[in-house]
Write a protein that holds these residues in place. Structure first.
Motif, PDB file in Angstrom:
ATOM      1  N   MET A   1       0.825  -1.203   0.000  1.00 15.99           N
ATOM      2  CA  MET A   1       0.000   0.000   0.000  1.00 15.99           C
ATOM      3  C   MET A   1       0.857   1.250   0.000  1.00 15.99           C
ATOM      4  O   MET A   1       0.379   2.347   0.145  1.00 15.99           O
ATOM      5  CB  MET A   1      -0.830  -0.051   1.272  1.00 15.99           C
ATOM      6  N   LEU A   2       2.187   1.073  -0.102  1.00 19.13           N
ATOM      7  CA  LEU A   2       3.050   2.250  -0.020  1.00 19.13           C
ATOM      8  C   LEU A   2       3.342   2.803  -1.403  1.00 19.13           C
ATOM      9  O   LEU A   2       3.390   2.080  -2.383  1.00 19.13           O
ATOM     10  CB  LEU A   2       4.357   1.886   0.669  1.00 19.13           C
ATOM     11  N   ASP A   6       8.419   5.842  -1.257  1.00 20.72           N
ATOM     12  CA  ASP A   6       8.281   5.750   0.190  1.00 20.72           C
ATOM     13  C   ASP A   6       9.203   4.655   0.708  1.00 20.72           C
ATOM     14  O   ASP A   6       9.708   3.835  -0.049  1.00 20.72           O
ATOM     15  CB  ASP A   6       6.835   5.405   0.581  1.00 20.72           C
ATOM     16  N   ALA A  33      14.776  -0.135  16.875  1.00 21.64           N
ATOM     17  CA  ALA A  33      13.419   0.273  16.512  1.00 21.64           C
ATOM     18  C   ALA A  33      12.822  -0.599  15.410  1.00 21.64           C
ATOM     19  O   ALA A  33      11.739  -0.331  14.919  1.00 21.64           O
ATOM     20  CB  ALA A  33      13.424   1.726  16.064  1.00 21.64           C
ATOM     21  N   VAL A  35      11.149  -3.875  13.384  1.00 22.30           N
ATOM     22  CA  VAL A  35      10.162  -4.934  13.589  1.00 22.30           C
ATOM     23  C   VAL A  35      10.536  -6.034  12.606  1.00 22.30           C
ATOM     24  O   VAL A  35      10.855  -5.756  11.446  1.00 22.30           O
ATOM     25  CB  VAL A  35       8.737  -4.410  13.303  1.00 22.30           C
ATOM     26  N   TYR A  37       9.867  -9.318  10.260  1.00 24.77           N
ATOM     27  CA  TYR A  37       8.863 -10.105   9.547  1.00 24.77           C
ATOM     28  C   TYR A  37       9.556 -11.378   9.062  1.00 24.77           C
ATOM     29  O   TYR A  37      10.565 -11.300   8.358  1.00 24.77           O
ATOM     30  CB  TYR A  37       8.297  -9.313   8.365  1.00 24.77           C
ATOM     31  N   ASN A  59       6.531  -9.888  22.472  1.00 19.46           N
ATOM     32  CA  ASN A  59       6.154  -8.485  22.382  1.00 19.46           C
ATOM     33  C   ASN A  59       6.442  -7.905  23.758  1.00 19.46           C
ATOM     34  O   ASN A  59       5.665  -8.086  24.687  1.00 19.46           O
ATOM     35  CB  ASN A  59       4.666  -8.396  22.035  1.00 19.46           C
ATOM     36  N   PRO A  90       8.106  -7.637  17.341  1.00 19.47           N
ATOM     37  CA  PRO A  90       8.831  -6.438  17.764  1.00 19.47           C
ATOM     38  C   PRO A  90      10.005  -6.677  18.710  1.00 19.47           C
ATOM     39  O   PRO A  90      10.829  -5.788  18.886  1.00 19.47           O
ATOM     40  CB  PRO A  90       7.754  -5.627  18.479  1.00 19.47           C
TER      41      PRO A  90
ATOM     42  N   ARG B  71       5.301  12.361   6.554  1.00 21.17           N
ATOM     43  CA  ARG B  71       4.334  11.297   6.337  1.00 21.17           C
ATOM     44  C   ARG B  71       4.610  10.239   7.389  1.00 21.17           C
ATOM     45  O   ARG B  71       5.765   9.977   7.710  1.00 21.17           O
ATOM     46  CB  ARG B  71       4.502  10.669   4.954  1.00 21.17           C
ATOM     47  N   ARG B  73       4.018   6.278   8.870  1.00 17.26           N
ATOM     48  CA  ARG B  73       3.705   4.905   8.494  1.00 17.26           C
ATOM     49  C   ARG B  73       3.449   4.119   9.772  1.00 17.26           C
ATOM     50  O   ARG B  73       4.253   4.156  10.699  1.00 17.26           O
ATOM     51  CB  ARG B  73       4.872   4.301   7.717  1.00 17.26           C
ATOM     52  N   GLN B  75       2.869   0.496  11.651  1.00 17.75           N
ATOM     53  CA  GLN B  75       3.003  -0.964  11.604  1.00 17.75           C
ATOM     54  C   GLN B  75       2.589  -1.509  12.959  1.00 17.75           C
ATOM     55  O   GLN B  75       2.929  -0.934  13.994  1.00 17.75           O
ATOM     56  CB  GLN B  75       4.447  -1.358  11.312  1.00 17.75           C
ATOM     57  N   GLY B  76       1.856  -2.605  12.938  1.00 23.20           N
ATOM     58  CA  GLY B  76       1.464  -3.242  14.187  1.00 23.20           C
ATOM     59  C   GLY B  76      -0.037  -3.360  14.326  1.00 23.20           C
ATOM     60  O   GLY B  76      -0.789  -2.655  13.649  1.00 23.20           O
ATOM     61  N   PRO B  77      -0.477  -4.270  15.214  1.00 28.52           N
ATOM     62  CA  PRO B  77      -1.918  -4.512  15.393  1.00 28.52           C
ATOM     63  C   PRO B  77      -2.575  -3.467  16.293  1.00 28.52           C
ATOM     64  O   PRO B  77      -3.049  -3.782  17.378  1.00 28.52           O
ATOM     65  CB  PRO B  77      -1.950  -5.913  16.007  1.00 28.52           C
ATOM     66  N   GLU B 104      -2.654   0.054  10.101  1.00 27.74           N
ATOM     67  CA  GLU B 104      -1.602  -0.416   9.207  1.00 27.74           C
ATOM     68  C   GLU B 104      -2.012  -0.337   7.735  1.00 27.74           C
ATOM     69  O   GLU B 104      -1.168  -0.249   6.846  1.00 27.74           O
ATOM     70  CB  GLU B 104      -1.242  -1.866   9.579  1.00 27.74           C
ATOM     71  N   ARG B 105      -3.316  -0.360   7.474  1.00 29.86           N
ATOM     72  CA  ARG B 105      -3.795  -0.316   6.086  1.00 29.86           C
ATOM     73  C   ARG B 105      -3.725   1.080   5.499  1.00 29.86           C
ATOM     74  O   ARG B 105      -3.805   1.251   4.284  1.00 29.86           O
ATOM     75  CB  ARG B 105      -5.260  -0.765   6.013  1.00 29.86           C
ATOM     76  N   PRO B 107      -2.587   4.252   3.904  1.00 30.50           N
ATOM     77  CA  PRO B 107      -1.374   4.626   3.180  1.00 30.50           C
ATOM     78  C   PRO B 107      -0.769   5.907   3.749  1.00 30.50           C
ATOM     79  O   PRO B 107      -1.509   6.819   4.157  1.00 30.50           O
ATOM     80  CB  PRO B 107      -1.849   4.829   1.746  1.00 30.50           C
ATOM     81  N   PRO B 108       0.564   5.983   3.795  1.00 30.49           N
ATOM     82  CA  PRO B 108       1.213   7.140   4.409  1.00 30.49           C
ATOM     83  C   PRO B 108       0.825   8.483   3.784  1.00 30.49           C
ATOM     84  O   PRO B 108       0.850   9.504   4.458  1.00 30.49           O
ATOM     85  CB  PRO B 108       2.705   6.864   4.205  1.00 30.49           C
ATOM     86  N   THR B 131      -5.205  -6.297  19.169  1.00 26.17           N
ATOM     87  CA  THR B 131      -5.046  -7.508  19.968  1.00 26.17           C
ATOM     88  C   THR B 131      -4.246  -7.121  21.208  1.00 26.17           C
ATOM     89  O   THR B 131      -3.559  -6.110  21.204  1.00 26.17           O
ATOM     90  CB  THR B 131      -4.258  -8.597  19.210  1.00 26.17           C
ATOM     91  N   ALA B 134      -0.410  -5.562  22.193  1.00 27.28           N
ATOM     92  CA  ALA B 134      -0.130  -5.120  20.830  1.00 27.28           C
ATOM     93  C   ALA B 134       1.215  -4.390  20.806  1.00 27.28           C
ATOM     94  O   ALA B 134       1.808  -4.124  21.850  1.00 27.28           O
ATOM     95  CB  ALA B 134      -1.231  -4.192  20.350  1.00 27.28           C
ATOM     96  N   TRP B 135       1.657  -4.100  19.618  1.00 29.51           N
ATOM     97  CA  TRP B 135       2.871  -3.305  19.473  1.00 29.51           C
ATOM     98  C   TRP B 135       2.642  -2.314  18.349  1.00 29.51           C
ATOM     99  O   TRP B 135       1.726  -2.471  17.533  1.00 29.51           O
ATOM    100  CB  TRP B 135       4.087  -4.187  19.173  1.00 29.51           C
ATOM    101  N   LYS B 137       4.918   0.255  15.593  1.00 27.20           N
ATOM    102  CA  LYS B 137       6.088   0.952  15.089  1.00 27.20           C
ATOM    103  C   LYS B 137       5.602   2.084  14.203  1.00 27.20           C
ATOM    104  O   LYS B 137       4.836   1.859  13.268  1.00 27.20           O
ATOM    105  CB  LYS B 137       7.021   0.046  14.296  1.00 27.20           C
TER     106      LYS B 137
END
Lengths: 111, 167
Positions: A1-2, A6, A33, A35, A37, A59, A90, B71, B73, B75-77, B104-105, B107-108, B131, B134-135, B137
């Motif tokens: 989605m970026l 970006d 900092a 994360v 994946y 976490n 994280p 901008r 961004r 990340q995380g739940p 997270e969805r 867009p920046p 959740t 959560a975390w 970023k």
């Protein structure tokens, strides 16, 4: 989605570790900092019995089981893409197995 | 009020060049220098309840005579509510005023803000876990415009959204 231009490509990191115990062990600690994946995971069960391997994402101080997989005696299982958890980790990634020894190789992307 | 096509567009190019003008809080500023901003990152772990974060206290702030164009961004739940603080003008708030949440969805290019100095447009975030635990970023990147206040009213100037147009 970026958008183009970006920030979107993570830092690729790979590693491998052999475990000779069944207790929970650190596989990867997420630095600073970032994360992490998980992009690829390979598990080799070197024991003579089938093993249940559990992958746990931490976490902060709280861990969560994200993957539990059965690996036959002497077998190697490779997981990638849709078979791996899509959520980032994280803090740190640990593994635990009902049998030992076993070897885990991984590739993570740090964002 | 038109934002002159400043927002909701991609990719992210500098909005202002030297010798261009902008109005913030009823004051006009001339851009002296444009440069990329060093990215800012914040990581929060083990979020078990809704938490308020002053992003200025966490280092996302502009220096005196600097206009930060960022901008963000996510990340995380988590869900994040961004609120523009220290603005006080008629279009103050943006998403904050509308109580819109981003995640997270998002867009920046839809989470873009301007911060002038330490007093205008600084950001405040309310973080709600999806959740537990959560975390989060949060990454901010963009441009720094070094600005100089002008007493004369320029004939052409930009009026950005999400920061005060009047003081």
């Amino acid at each position: 989605m970026l958008a183009r231009g970006d920030l979107r490509v993570g830092v690729k990191v790979s590693g491998s570790a052999r475990f000779t115990g069944t207790a929970e062990s650190d596989l990867f600690s997420v630095p600073g900092a970032y994360v992490a994946y998980l992009r690829r995971l390979q598990i080799t069960n070197e024991s003579t019995a089938s093993a249940i391997v559990t992958l746990r994402f931490y976490n902060g101080a709280t861990g969560k089981d994200v993957l539990t997989i059965s690996v036959a005696a002497g077998a190697t299982v490779v997981l990638a893409e849709d078979e791996l958890p899509t959520e980032g980790c994280p803090t740190r990634i640990t593994v635990e197995s009902t049998q030992q020894p076993y070897t885990v190789s991984y590739s993570v992307e740090l964002e | 009020m038109s934002t002159g096509g400043w927002f909701y567009e991609e990719p992210f190019a500098p909005r202002l060049k030297p010798r261009e003008f902008i109005q913030v809080a009823d004051e006009h500023y001339e851009v002296v220098e444009t440069r990329p901003m060093f990215p800012w990152e914040l990581k929060l772990t083990n979020i078990t309840a809704e938490v308020d974060v002053d992003l200025k206290e966490k280092g996302l702030k502009a220096l005196k005579d600097e206009l930060l164009n960022v901008r963000l961004r996510i990340q995380g739940p988590v869900q994040v509510l961004f609120r523009v603080e220290g603005a006080g003008g008629p279009i103050f708030g943006g998403w904050g005023a509308a109580e819109r949440w981003a995640d997270e969805r998002t867009p920046p290019h839809l989470i873009e803000f301007l911060v002038l100095g330490e007093t205008k447009g600084w950001l405040y975030a309310k973080v709600r876990p999806i959740t537990v635990p959560a975390w989060l970023k949060l990454t901010a990147y963009g441009y720094v415009y070094v600005v100089r206040k002008t007493s004369a009213r320029p004939s052409v100037y930009a009026i950005p959204a999400y920061i005060a147009s009047t003081g």
